[in-house]
Design an enzyme around this catalytic site. Sequence first.
Site, PDB file in Angstrom:
ATOM      1  N   ASP A  30       0.856  -1.197   0.000  1.00  0.00           N
ATOM      2  CA  ASP A  30       0.000   0.000   0.000  1.00  0.00           C
ATOM      3  C   ASP A  30       0.893   1.248   0.000  1.00  0.00           C
ATOM      4  OD1 ASP A  30      -3.215   0.503   1.011  1.00  0.00           O
ATOM      5  OD2 ASP A  30      -1.822   2.189   1.095  1.00  0.00           O
ATOM      6  N   ILE A  31       0.498   2.238  -0.798  1.00  0.00           N
ATOM      7  CA  ILE A  31       1.282   3.457  -0.949  1.00  0.00           C
ATOM      8  C   ILE A  31       1.245   4.317   0.321  1.00  0.00           C
ATOM      9  CG2 ILE A  31      -0.532   4.999  -1.843  1.00  0.00           C
ATOM     10  CD1 ILE A  31       1.449   5.737  -4.109  1.00  0.00           C
ATOM     11  N   ASN A  87     -13.039  -3.573   2.495  1.00  0.00           N
ATOM     12  CA  ASN A  87     -14.072  -2.554   2.664  1.00  0.00           C
ATOM     13  C   ASN A  87     -15.041  -2.603   1.486  1.00  0.00           C
ATOM     14  OD1 ASN A  87     -12.784  -1.505   5.004  1.00  0.00           O
ATOM     15  ND2 ASN A  87     -11.343  -0.379   3.702  1.00  0.00           N
ATOM     16  N   HIS A 100     -10.165  -5.526  -3.078  1.00  0.00           N
ATOM     17  CA  HIS A 100      -8.814  -5.796  -2.577  1.00  0.00           C
ATOM     18  C   HIS A 100      -8.891  -6.159  -1.113  1.00  0.00           C
ATOM     19  CE1 HIS A 100      -9.784  -1.500  -2.478  1.00  0.00           C
ATOM     20  NE2 HIS A 100      -9.161  -1.456  -1.296  1.00  0.00           N
ATOM     21  N   HIS A 102      -6.942  -5.947   2.316  1.00  0.00           N
ATOM     22  CA  HIS A 102      -5.833  -5.321   3.025  1.00  0.00           C
ATOM     23  C   HIS A 102      -5.241  -6.386   3.945  1.00  0.00           C
ATOM     24  CE1 HIS A 102      -6.906  -0.969   2.315  1.00  0.00           C
ATOM     25  NE2 HIS A 102      -8.095  -1.503   2.091  1.00  0.00           N
TER      26      HIS A 102
HETATM   27  P1  AMP Z   1      -9.729   1.218   0.268  1.00  0.00           P
HETATM   28  O1  AMP Z   1      -9.839   2.559   0.973  1.00  0.00           O
HETATM   29  O2  AMP Z   1     -10.169   0.043   1.109  1.00  0.00           O
HETATM   30  O3  AMP Z   1     -10.436   1.248  -1.075  1.00  0.00           O
HETATM   31  O4  AMP Z   1      -8.193   0.993   0.003  1.00  0.00           O
HETATM   32  C1  AMP Z   1      -7.520   1.589  -1.059  1.00  0.00           C
HETATM   33  C2  AMP Z   1      -6.066   1.577  -0.699  1.00  0.00           C
HETATM   34  O5  AMP Z   1      -5.315   1.789  -1.874  1.00  0.00           O
HETATM   35  C3  AMP Z   1      -5.644   2.667   0.298  1.00  0.00           C
HETATM   36  O6  AMP Z   1      -5.101   2.064   1.465  1.00  0.00           O
HETATM   37  C4  AMP Z   1      -4.597   3.469  -0.475  1.00  0.00           C
HETATM   38  O7  AMP Z   1      -3.526   3.914   0.341  1.00  0.00           O
HETATM   39  C5  AMP Z   1      -4.145   2.475  -1.520  1.00  0.00           C
HETATM   40  N1  AMP Z   1      -3.596   3.038  -2.750  1.00  0.00           N
HETATM   41  C6  AMP Z   1      -4.081   4.067  -3.480  1.00  0.00           C
HETATM   42  N2  AMP Z   1      -3.327   4.280  -4.570  1.00  0.00           N
HETATM   43  C7  AMP Z   1      -2.322   3.362  -4.529  1.00  0.00           C
HETATM   44  C8  AMP Z   1      -1.200   3.061  -5.364  1.00  0.00           C
HETATM   45  N3  AMP Z   1      -0.963   3.756  -6.501  1.00  0.00           N
HETATM   46  N4  AMP Z   1      -0.370   2.057  -4.997  1.00  0.00           N
HETATM   47  C9  AMP Z   1      -0.592   1.373  -3.859  1.00  0.00           C
HETATM   48  N5  AMP Z   1      -1.639   1.585  -3.038  1.00  0.00           N
HETATM   49  C10 AMP Z   1      -2.486   2.564  -3.358  1.00  0.00           C
END
Ligand code: AMP
Length: 114
Positions: A30-31, A87, A100, A102
């Site tokens: 995760d970024i 989520n 996805h 987590h």
């Molecule tokens: P959610 O809020 O459950 O939809 O999770 C989305 C996740 O994607 C968040 O934890 C973000 O930090 C992560 N995210 C967004 N853009 C990127 C990216 N380019 N690379 C890796 N993780 C990302």
Amino acid sequence: MSDCLFCKILDGDIPADIVFESDTAMAFRDINPQAPTHVLIIPRQHISTINDISAADQSLVGSLFTAAREIAAKEGLSDDGYRVVMNCNEAAGQTVFHIHLHLLGGRSFDWPPG
Ligand code: AMP
Ligand code: ZN
């Protein structure tokens, strides 16, 4: 899906720190990590939310959990424990509409979550 961030990562159009790949799934860090280990595990097939999972996707979705187990072991989290979360829609905090898991580990977590 051409406008989906995670499909772009799957296609290699956006870089990611990939930690796992299989026929059905892929995982990357995760970024914006919320724990020492924070990995996102996604299906190669675009599915927007849990609401869009069909009976035909059971094995695909199951493969996300076997990936979580493998990655947790590789990251040394199996014995201490870790959290796996998906989520669904805005109220739960979903911001990327490609399902996805987590995988979070390396610290203790509260329950219930906020
Ligand atoms: P959610 O809020 O459950 O939809 O999770 C989305 C996740 O994607 C968040 O934890 C973000 O930090 C992560 N995210 C967004 N853009 C990127 C990216 N380019 N690379 C890796 N993780 C990302
Ligand atoms: Zn997608």
